[in-house]
Scaffold this active site. Structure first.
Site, PDB file in Angstrom:
ATOM      1  N   ALA A   1      30.439  35.323  77.059  1.00  0.00           N
ATOM      2  CA  ALA A   1      29.134  35.215  76.402  1.00  0.00           C
ATOM      3  C   ALA A   1      28.634  33.775  76.473  1.00  0.00           C
ATOM      4  O   ALA A   1      27.449  33.535  76.731  1.00  0.00           O
ATOM      5  CB  ALA A   1      29.235  35.669  74.952  1.00  0.00           C
TER       6      ALA A   1
ATOM      7  N   LEU B   1      31.363  38.556  76.720  1.00  0.00           N
ATOM      8  CA  LEU B   1      32.120  38.556  75.482  1.00  0.00           C
ATOM      9  C   LEU B   1      32.860  37.237  75.375  1.00  0.00           C
ATOM     10  O   LEU B   1      33.442  36.773  76.358  1.00  0.00           O
ATOM     11  CB  LEU B   1      33.120  39.724  75.496  1.00  0.00           C
ATOM     12  CG  LEU B   1      34.093  39.802  74.330  1.00  0.00           C
ATOM     13  CD1 LEU B   1      33.356  40.210  73.053  1.00  0.00           C
ATOM     14  CD2 LEU B   1      35.202  40.805  74.632  1.00  0.00           C
ATOM     15  N   SER B   2      32.843  36.624  74.205  1.00  0.00           N
ATOM     16  CA  SER B   2      33.608  35.403  73.954  1.00  0.00           C
ATOM     17  C   SER B   2      33.234  34.314  74.970  1.00  0.00           C
ATOM     18  O   SER B   2      32.069  33.946  75.052  1.00  0.00           O
ATOM     19  CB  SER B   2      35.102  35.744  73.997  1.00  0.00           C
ATOM     20  OG  SER B   2      35.918  34.632  73.719  1.00  0.00           O
ATOM     21  N   ALA B   3      34.185  33.809  75.740  1.00  0.00           N
ATOM     22  CA  ALA B   3      33.868  32.780  76.739  1.00  0.00           C
ATOM     23  C   ALA B   3      32.885  33.305  77.772  1.00  0.00           C
ATOM     24  O   ALA B   3      32.071  32.549  78.303  1.00  0.00           O
ATOM     25  CB  ALA B   3      35.149  32.297  77.423  1.00  0.00           C
TER      26      ALA B   3
END
Length: 152
Positions: free
Chosen positions: A146, A142-144
């Site tokens: 990802a 998720l986010s960083a």
């Protein structure tokens, strides 16, 4: 969508896996290598998980911890249901004030260096300890986290 992805990638529990009552816990592992990225390693292994099962590497987003990411997504529940080992790398605030993986730092994303090498060392430790299927190692985040999946 996530459920369909898990079924497609992992199979419905796979041969020989019978989920048991949940007693396993998210556990920190130390001594998994030189850890040049200075990350923490957490793992979850469903009770009775046989060798040869898949391994999922799930990386949290900024401001999260491994445990918080699991609590918000239910990865350990999916590991129990679908029969796979789970690796949750965790960033430390000393590396990034917002606890983001440093997917934008060349020293952390270069092959054989930094955070990328730390995640590889964690993955190698999991495969060695559990006999995970090397052909079925998956990364998600998720986010960083990802963004870091593109690195690993």
């Amino acid at each position: 969508m996530l459920l369909a992805l898990l079924v497609a990638l992992l199979g419905a529990g796979g041969p020989g896996f019978v989920p048991e009552a949940r007693a396993a816990t998210l556990t920190e592992v130390t001594g998994f290598g030189t850890n040049p990225g200075n990350l923490r390693m957490f793992r979850y292994v469903p009770d009775g998980l046989p060798a040869g099962r898949p391994l999922v590497v799930a990386m949290h987003g900024c401001t999260q911890s491994a445990a918080a990411y699991d609590a918000e997504t239910g990865w350990t529940k999916w590991a129990d249901q679908w029969g796979f080992a789970l690796l949750l790398p965790q960033q430390q605030s000393g590396n990034n004030l917002n606890s983001c993986f440093n997917w934008f730092e060349s020293g952390d994303i270069r092959r054989g260096a930094g955070e990328a090498l730390s995640v590889k060392q964690m993955t190698d430790r999991m495969k060695s300890d559990l006999g995970s299927d090397s052909a079925r190692v998956y990364a998600t985040g998720l986010s960083a986290g990802a963004a870091m999946t593109n690195v690993v």
